[in-house]
Design an enzyme around this catalytic site. Structure first.
Site, short mmCIF file in Angstrom:
data_model
loop_
_atom_site.label_atom_id
_atom_site.label_comp_id
_atom_site.label_asym_id
_atom_site.label_seq_id
_atom_site.Cartn_x
_atom_site.Cartn_y
_atom_site.Cartn_z
N HIS A 172 0.83 -1.20 0.00
CA HIS A 172 0.00 0.00 0.00
C HIS A 172 0.87 1.26 0.00
CE1 HIS A 172 -3.95 -1.88 0.59
NE2 HIS A 172 -3.27 -2.81 1.24
N GLU A 174 -0.08 4.22 -0.47
CA GLU A 174 -0.83 5.39 -0.03
C GLU A 174 -0.71 5.66 1.47
OE1 GLU A 174 -3.88 1.97 0.10
OE2 GLU A 174 -2.07 2.54 -1.01
N SER A 226 -22.64 28.07 9.66
CA SER A 226 -22.51 27.65 11.05
C SER A 226 -21.37 28.37 11.75
CB SER A 226 -22.27 26.15 11.14
OG SER A 226 -20.98 25.82 10.65
#
Length: 513
Positions: A172, A174, A226
């Site tokens: 992986h 990432e 908000s």
């Protein structure tokens, strides 16, 4: 943002926990990426003509009946493809290689040994640490592929067929634990896919302004404001695009942080000179939430009530047709798509009523939080807004585990204000993704002033994260924990205990509800 999509990298999601992280890592190279379903049709890919395709990992075995597959024609399109973990195994299985269950899986940090750099490993060492998470492994690469690296339990850890533009890695790249993962992704994006590094804050702003003007035209528009970074950046973008056509609306739900209403009024009405309407609907929200304990029901009620309040305000804003929301890409993913199971309904996505009377304007819908902050800085928003910690749209209602009452909101608001003050005093605000208080609707025995007490506990939650898709509990200094605990118990009536949540995401979520 159609110009970006025309030259994008598509991340095909095979159910990986890291699919969103892959997309985000690609964007860190200033290349636009988007997540699509593994059921995407060959014809749709042909029409979109991405610069490259990344096949994500996934929990299945390619040898299982019913495991997700990919239309074989996609591998013959001539578009550069990178397979990661399950994606690599799928490439091998489809093109004549062999994928087998290993006698021993590989999980965690593993040493990779490369025989040559090839395209993917260029500008990185031949020996490096990578992050594995698999049991199956490619035991034989397809005939046209060159195997450039292996590990003790993965004979084919990296393979390439540069003539067809197809590349695959078992590990992986990432995740941060892979030492040269970003270098590998950059090699694929630049050397294999020839992607343009045009996804920058300035270009995103320019493209977004163009899209906003095209969508809104001369109509009036209201914005759900908000005071958090998402809605603030969304408001600033729309105001930049259409100016006085925008009216911002702050709904005082009674569920906000201490001093929230006053801060919003001062910032947007006085400083930015944006037309602002404050709608006090606290009693309306409390009434509708009375007796409700299920978190999904809370979110649905709050989402629907938000829209109804906006509809009431819209009657005073003549001709308002559009509603701006600060929806982010993780909101969309978590609220459930064809590619992602629902985790929770966000009030501004899954909680919207079907019969609302507005057309939505969501200028941040394709963005991760770090990209939103970068845009906020580019637009000149104050640092206190840009780097404000995320706050849930439903407010303190989803930080009260149980029924929401004015008394419990007041207790939680006071406790949370102390948490924010102590975290800021310790200089930790920017290093934390979120830090806040939670009030479970239970009581426990305590002793205060030689007397027995029966009062609420406050749960302290503080996490570090890059994008909220994963998070780790923060190792706060003991003196900070002690100060928060001492102050909350001494200053907040109705509390006799403070505990600290040390759960990461996964398996927990950042918010309690």
């Amino acid at each position: 943002m159609h110009d970006f999509r025309a030259s994008s990298i598509l991340v095909v999601d095979f159910g990986a926990q890291y699919a969103q992280l892959i997309a985000r890592r690609i964007r860190e190279h200033h290349v636009y990426s988007e997540i699509v379903s593994n059921e995407i049709a060959y014809e749709e890919l042909l029409e979109r003509r991405p610069k490259g395709i990344v096949l994500s990992g996934g929990p299945k075995s390619v040898n299982e009946p019913g495991a997700p597959r990919l239309d074989r024609r996609i591998l013959e399109m001539g578009i550069p493809i990178l397979g990661i973990c399950y994606g690599a195994q799928l490439i091998a299985a489809e093109l004549g290689g062999v994928v087998e269950k290993n006698t021993k899986g590989e999980y965690g940090r593993v040493e990779l040994s490369a025989s040559e750099h090839g395209v993917l490993l260029a500008h990185s060492p031949l020996s490096q640490n990578v992050w594995m998470s698999h049991f199956d492994a490619i035991s034989k690469a397809p005939d046209s592929f060159t195997v450039t690296a292996s590990t003790p339990n993965s004979p084919v850890a990296v393979m390439e067929d540069s003539s067809r533009g197809i590349y695959a890695v078992q590990y992986h790249p990432e995740v941060a634990h892979t030492d040269f993962g970003q270098q590998l992704l950059g090699n694929f994006l630049t050397d294999a896919a020839g992607a343009d590094a045009s996804w920058t804050s300035y270009s995103i702003i320019e493209e977004t302004l163009k899209d906003l003007r095209a969508q809104i035209g001369s109509e009036r528009v209201i914005c759900a404001l908000s005071g958090g970074v998402d809605s603030s950046v969304a408001a600033a973008l729309v105001h930049e695009a259409v100016g006085d056509q925008l009216v911002c609306v702050f709904v005082d739900t009674g569920l906000m942080r201490s001093g929230e209403r006053e801060t919003v009024e001062k910032t947007f009405r006085d400083q930015f000179k944006i037309e602002l309407v404050v709608a006090d609907a606290s009693q309306r929200f409390f009434s509708l939430l009375s007796g409700v304990v299920d978190p999904e029901e809370k979110r649905k009620i709050i989402g629907a009530t938000f829209i109804r309040v906006f509809e009431d305000v819209a009657q005073e804003v003549e001709g308002a047709k559009y509603l701006v929301q600060g929806t982010l890409y993780p909101d969309v993913i978590e609220s459930g798509t064809r590619d992602a199971a629902k985790i929770k309904s966000h009030h501004n996505v899954g909680g919207l009523p079907d019969d609302m009377n507005f057309e939505l304007v969501e200028p941040l819908r394709l963005l991760f939080k770090d990209e939103v902050r970068a845009i906020g800085e580019e637009l000149g928003l104050p640092e206190k807004i840009v780097w404000r910690q995320p706050f849930p749209g439903p407010g303190l209602a989803v930080r009260i585990v149980g029924e929401v009452t004015p008394e419990r909101v007041e207790i939680l608001s006071e406790a949370d204000a102390i948490v924010q003050e102590e975290i800021e005093n310790a200089g930790l605000t920017r290093s934390l993704w979120q830090s806040f208080a939670v009030l479970p609707a239970i009581k426990s025995v305590g002793v205060m002033g030689d007397e027995r007490t029966y009062a609420y506990p406050i749960i302290l939650r503080a996490v570090t994260s890059l994008d909220a898709m994963t998070a780790d509990w923060a190792r706060l200094p003991y003196e900070v924990l002690e100060s928060i605990s001492s102050r909350v118990i001494a200053e907040v009536s109705g509390v006799n205990r403070v505990v600290y949540d040390i759960t990461s995401k996964p398996p927990g979520t950042i918010e309690w509800e």
